[in-house]
Each structure stands twice: as C-alpha cells, then as structure tokens.
Design a protein around this motif. Structure first.
Motif, PDB file in Angstrom:
ATOM      1  N   LEU A 125      53.573  32.612  40.242  1.00 24.40           N
ATOM      2  CA  LEU A 125      52.264  32.933  39.688  1.00 24.40           C
ATOM      3  C   LEU A 125      52.002  32.065  38.464  1.00 24.40           C
ATOM      4  CD1 LEU A 125      52.378  36.828  39.966  1.00 24.40           C
ATOM      5  CD2 LEU A 125      51.071  35.266  41.395  1.00 24.40           C
ATOM      6  N   ASP A 126      50.806  31.489  38.386  1.00 19.62           N
ATOM      7  CA  ASP A 126      50.439  30.598  37.283  1.00 19.62           C
ATOM      8  C   ASP A 126      50.289  31.416  35.994  1.00 19.62           C
ATOM      9  OD1 ASP A 126      49.220  28.865  35.477  1.00 19.62           O
ATOM     10  OD2 ASP A 126      48.086  27.849  37.042  1.00 19.62           O
ATOM     11  N   PRO A 127      51.138  31.173  34.976  1.00 18.66           N
ATOM     12  CA  PRO A 127      51.057  31.961  33.739  1.00 18.66           C
ATOM     13  C   PRO A 127      49.782  31.734  32.952  1.00 18.66           C
ATOM     14  CG  PRO A 127      52.597  30.144  33.476  1.00 18.66           C
ATOM     15  CD  PRO A 127      52.218  30.172  34.921  1.00 18.66           C
ATOM     16  N   ALA A 128      49.078  30.637  33.245  1.00 19.81           N
ATOM     17  CA  ALA A 128      47.827  30.351  32.529  1.00 19.81           C
ATOM     18  C   ALA A 128      46.646  31.105  33.116  1.00 19.81           C
ATOM     19  CB  ALA A 128      47.543  28.852  32.556  1.00 19.81           C
ATOM     20  N   ALA A 129      46.831  31.722  34.269  1.00 19.68           N
ATOM     21  CA  ALA A 129      45.719  32.370  34.971  1.00 19.68           C
ATOM     22  C   ALA A 129      45.577  33.827  34.555  1.00 19.68           C
ATOM     23  CB  ALA A 129      45.934  32.274  36.474  1.00 19.68           C
ATOM     24  N   ASP A 130      44.335  34.273  34.453  1.00 25.09           N
ATOM     25  CA  ASP A 130      44.069  35.700  34.267  1.00 25.09           C
ATOM     26  C   ASP A 130      44.205  36.436  35.593  1.00 25.09           C
ATOM     27  OD1 ASP A 130      43.285  35.657  31.435  1.00 25.09           O
ATOM     28  OD2 ASP A 130      41.568  34.481  32.151  1.00 25.09           O
ATOM     29  N   ALA A 131      44.016  35.706  36.681  1.00 27.77           N
ATOM     30  CA  ALA A 131      44.121  36.312  38.007  1.00 27.77           C
ATOM     31  C   ALA A 131      44.440  35.211  39.026  1.00 27.77           C
ATOM     32  CB  ALA A 131      42.822  37.020  38.387  1.00 27.77           C
ATOM     33  N   VAL A 132      45.054  35.633  40.113  1.00 25.92           N
ATOM     34  CA  VAL A 132      45.387  34.719  41.204  1.00 25.92           C
ATOM     35  C   VAL A 132      44.891  35.331  42.506  1.00 25.92           C
ATOM     36  CG1 VAL A 132      47.243  33.629  42.534  1.00 25.92           C
ATOM     37  CG2 VAL A 132      47.415  33.780  40.023  1.00 25.92           C
ATOM     38  N   ILE A 133      44.171  34.540  43.279  1.00 27.71           N
ATOM     39  CA  ILE A 133      43.759  34.959  44.620  1.00 27.71           C
ATOM     40  C   ILE A 133      44.625  34.217  45.616  1.00 27.71           C
ATOM     41  CG2 ILE A 133      41.878  35.019  46.292  1.00 27.71           C
ATOM     42  CD1 ILE A 133      39.912  35.209  44.002  1.00 27.71           C
ATOM     43  N   TRP A 134      45.341  34.963  46.437  1.00 28.78           N
ATOM     44  CA  TRP A 134      46.237  34.332  47.400  1.00 28.78           C
ATOM     45  C   TRP A 134      45.417  33.816  48.577  1.00 28.78           C
ATOM     46  CZ3 TRP A 134      51.446  37.409  47.743  1.00 28.78           C
ATOM     47  CH2 TRP A 134      51.938  37.607  46.446  1.00 28.78           C
ATOM     48  N   THR A 135      45.715  32.580  48.986  1.00 31.50           N
ATOM     49  CA  THR A 135      44.936  31.923  50.024  1.00 31.50           C
ATOM     50  C   THR A 135      45.859  31.257  51.040  1.00 31.50           C
ATOM     51  OG1 THR A 135      44.806  29.831  48.793  1.00 31.50           O
ATOM     52  CG2 THR A 135      43.044  31.445  48.415  1.00 31.50           C
ATOM     53  N   LYS A 136      45.259  30.877  52.163  1.00 32.63           N
ATOM     54  CA  LYS A 136      45.969  30.112  53.194  1.00 32.63           C
ATOM     55  C   LYS A 136      45.065  28.964  53.640  1.00 32.63           C
ATOM     56  CE  LYS A 136      49.015  29.212  56.504  1.00 32.63           C
ATOM     57  NZ  LYS A 136      48.517  27.871  56.839  1.00 32.63           N
ATOM     58  N   GLU A 137      45.627  27.769  53.749  1.00 36.54           N
ATOM     59  CA  GLU A 137      44.868  26.643  54.276  1.00 36.54           C
ATOM     60  C   GLU A 137      44.574  26.880  55.756  1.00 36.54           C
ATOM     61  OE1 GLU A 137      46.823  22.964  53.559  1.00 36.54           O
ATOM     62  OE2 GLU A 137      46.696  23.136  51.369  1.00 36.54           O
ATOM     63  N   VAL A 138      43.305  26.733  56.147  1.00 32.91           N
ATOM     64  CA  VAL A 138      42.893  26.999  57.526  1.00 32.91           C
ATOM     65  C   VAL A 138      42.145  25.802  58.087  1.00 32.91           C
ATOM     66  CG1 VAL A 138      42.811  29.507  57.227  1.00 32.91           C
ATOM     67  CG2 VAL A 138      40.768  28.144  56.731  1.00 32.91           C
ATOM     68  N   ASP A 139      42.141  25.701  59.403  1.00 29.33           N
ATOM     69  CA  ASP A 139      41.485  24.575  60.072  1.00 29.33           C
ATOM     70  C   ASP A 139      39.980  24.775  60.223  1.00 29.33           C
ATOM     71  OD1 ASP A 139      43.895  23.230  60.386  1.00 29.33           O
ATOM     72  OD2 ASP A 139      44.318  24.227  62.298  1.00 29.33           O
ATOM     73  N   GLN A 140      39.537  26.038  60.281  1.00 31.44           N
ATOM     74  CA  GLN A 140      38.114  26.329  60.467  1.00 31.44           C
ATOM     75  C   GLN A 140      37.621  27.246  59.340  1.00 31.44           C
ATOM     76  OE1 GLN A 140      38.577  27.866  64.570  1.00 31.44           O
ATOM     77  NE2 GLN A 140      37.291  26.144  65.214  1.00 31.44           N
ATOM     78  N   PRO A 141      37.439  26.698  58.156  1.00 29.22           N
ATOM     79  CA  PRO A 141      37.065  27.530  57.009  1.00 29.22           C
ATOM     80  C   PRO A 141      35.731  28.243  57.180  1.00 29.22           C
ATOM     81  CG  PRO A 141      36.893  25.192  56.472  1.00 29.22           C
ATOM     82  CD  PRO A 141      37.614  25.277  57.776  1.00 29.22           C
ATOM     83  N   GLU A 142      34.883  27.732  58.066  1.00 25.80           N
ATOM     84  CA  GLU A 142      33.579  28.378  58.277  1.00 25.80           C
ATOM     85  C   GLU A 142      33.721  29.774  58.883  1.00 25.80           C
ATOM     86  OE1 GLU A 142      34.475  25.881  61.939  1.00 25.80           O
ATOM     87  OE2 GLU A 142      34.649  25.649  59.747  1.00 25.80           O
ATOM     88  N   ALA A 143      34.893  30.104  59.375  1.00 26.34           N
ATOM     89  CA  ALA A 143      35.120  31.422  59.979  1.00 26.34           C
ATOM     90  C   ALA A 143      35.684  32.434  58.989  1.00 26.34           C
ATOM     91  CB  ALA A 143      36.064  31.294  61.169  1.00 26.34           C
ATOM     92  N   TYR A 144      35.884  32.024  57.726  1.00 20.38           N
ATOM     93  CA  TYR A 144      36.568  32.870  56.750  1.00 20.38           C
ATOM     94  C   TYR A 144      35.766  32.972  55.456  1.00 20.38           C
ATOM     95  CZ  TYR A 144      40.580  31.891  59.797  1.00 20.38           C
ATOM     96  OH  TYR A 144      41.413  31.761  60.874  1.00 20.38           O
TER      97      TYR A 144
END
Length: 338
Positions: free
Chosen positions: A122-141
């Motif tokens: 977790l990035d200590p400089a961040a107030d919050a972290v959103i967990w993500t996944k790289e996807v091939d069709q981002p228009e569906a997410y």
C-alpha cells in the motif's frame, strides 16, 4: 487495521446454489469464498488485522451457523469479529454505514463476491487506494482515470472512449475510514441516489473533491464467482495457484478404492472414492461418496452421493444424490436425480 466485508446480498446469479447458502460461503476449492478473500487480503497488509466487520443480511438467511463460521475466520487471523446487519438492499454505501461503530482508523473494504491474487505494498503517501486489475475491454467495466502523478482523479463507469485499462474490482483501502463514513453520511442525509441506491462511489467522489489522494493497487488476478460457469472456472484457477504454492490443501487422506486422482484436486479427507477417476480440477466436499464415475473440472460440495456419472464443468450443491449419465449440470442443495 480493519477489514470491512459487506456480504448481505443473496447472490441471485448463482442460484440454485445460493438459495440455501449465502454466496460468500459457497466453497471454492473446499473453502468458502469469503474465507479465501479475507485471508488473501490479510497476507497483503503490512500490519496485523485487529477487527473484521461483516455486514450480513437478515438472520433468517444469515443465521447462527454463518455467524459462527465468520467468527472462527476472524479468530484464526487473530482478529475480533463484528457482526452487523443490512436489512434493506439500499446499496454499497448504505451497507458500509451499517457497520458505523467500526468505521474508524485504517481499513480495507472488500465486497465478498470475487477472489484475488496480488502482491503489492500500500502506498504510504495515499489517503486511499482503489484496487484495480488491468483488463482488455475497459469499456465493459468501471475504471479509474489517472493524472500525470498516477493519482486517481475520477471514477468512470463503462467509458465509451478510452480512459484507462484499470478496472475497479471492489476492494478499497482508506488510511482513515472515518473520512469515508462522513462523506457517506452526507450522501444518505442528502438522498444522493444512483440506480435507486446509496453508492460507495458517491462517497469516494466527495473525498476526491476534498483533495484526498487516491492511488491504485493493481492485482495480478481477479476471479469472479458470480454464476455457475465462472465459479467453476475460478475453482480451477485456484487449484492451479495451489500447485504453484505447493499447498497442503491438495493432499488428501480420502478412502481411494480402485480409483485414480488426476491432480490438482482438493478432496476432503473423509471422502470415499470407489471405481472412479477424479480430476483434474475437481473439489469434493466433506462426507461425499463417489461411485463408478469420471469427473473433471467440477465443484462438488458436502454430503453428496454420486454414482455412474460422467461429469465435466459440473457444479453440485450439498446433500445431493445423483445417479445418471448427464454431462453438464448445475444442481442445487438437497436435489435428487436417480
């Protein structure tokens, strides 16, 4: 550190398997989804988990056995379990607010319908972290929009034009979750409703607008458990990871009589196999007996009796008796096919 787990939904897409068992407690490789999720999150965190707050639906469906299972899960991680109820389906933001007494200090919010594989700090400089996944069709997410500092500045649902390929998976870290609580209280008090519900995204957008720094935490694998087909696929993928990890869960002392196990499989120790070939990628729950069958790529839960079966891509619930030659099936709890 706290983990907040909203899990009050009925899991309608996974019916009939979720008719009698809450979806987060349906086993993947013989361990409930929520157990695997919470343990995977705990492994990533650099500090110990002190409390796990579970937000359940009504006690008629999420009863004493569910509560006991979750308390044992928290205890196994050295944490306190707190149980809350969301009695009306009023959205993701409302679900979090049902755990209001636990909303202070650093916390991870994780919706219990997916599994992950991840290894990041977790990035200590961040107030919050959103967990993500790289996807091939981002228009569906739903995806995150980043600035030139790699900070999240916007959440975009199913973008028609390219924003990023980082899809939001439903797990979040807040350095101080009371900040989110305050913004969600504003959302509820002012009846800010999207899709007929109070959404966590509306609280997050208010935090971004106030200047809070959001960063991404990218997971290596993101596995859905939403319906029969993807649950079976996730069951298979988890077993492949077990092979890589040399997991003890792949070892069994089941009674194997004139039978062959093609690994990887996860088979409870009291299972009985007679004249059968099992695997690869099969999980079989406690108390089950398999006779004269060939089964691959399937998920079988507890106390089942299966005979004369040729099964592939099958998902079978608890207390099922099955005798037949069907191939692709989805059978709910207490069904009888003879």
């Amino acid at each position: 550190m706290k983990i907040i787990v909203p899990m009050a939904g009925r899991g309608s897409r996974l019916r009939p398997h979720s008719l009698t068992v809450p979806k987060p407690l349906i086993p993947i490789a013989n361990k409930p989804i929520v157990h695997r999720l919470v343990r995977d999150i705990a492994r990533i965190l650099s500090e110990p988990v002190e409390e796990i707050a579970f937000i359940l639906g009504d006690s008629a469906f999420f009863g004493d056995e569910v509560v006991k299972s979750l308390e044992e899960l928290a205890e196994s991680l050295g944490a306190k379990a707190s149980i809350y109820r969301q009695l009306e389906p009023l959205g993701t933001g409302h679900a979090i607010m049902c755990a209001e007494p636990s909303l202070s200090g650093p916390a991870v919010v994780a919706y219990a319908d997916t599994l992950i594989r991840a290894d990041f700090q977790l990035d200590p400089a961040a107030d919050a972290v959103i967990w993500t996944k790289e996807v091939d069709q981002p228009e569906a997410y739903g995806v995150v929009k980043l600035n030139d500092k790699e900070e999240i500045i916007e959440l975009v649902e199913k973008p028609k034009e390219f924003v990023s390929n980082q899809a939001v998976i439903g797990i979040y870290y807040f350095k101080e979750i009371a900040d989110l609580k305050n913004e969600l209280q504003y959302v509820i008090d002012n009846e800010i409703i999207n899709g007929g519900e109070y959404q966590i995204n509306d609280g997050i957008k208010r935090l971004m607008a106030s200047g809070k720094i959001f960063k991404t935490g990218t997971v290596d694998e993101w596995m859905d458990c939403g319906n029969k087909n993807v649950a079976i696929d996730t069951n298979t993928r988890i077993m492949k990871f077990m092979v890589h990890d040399d997991s003890e869960e792949l070892h069994t002392t089941a009674s194997i009589n004139n039978s062959t196990i093609i690994q990887p499989c996860v088979i409870a120790d009291d299972v009985v196999l007679n004249n059968s070939t099992i695997g690869p990628h099969v999980s079989i729950g406690a108390g089950s007996i398999i006779n004269d069958s060939t089964i691959s790529n399937s998920l079988i839960q507890t106390q089942c009796s299966i005979s004369n079966a040729q099964l592939d891509q099958a998902m079978i619930g608890n207390h099922v008796r099955y005798d037949g030659k069907f191939k692709q099936i989805s059978i709910g709890d207490y069904s009888v096919l003879e």
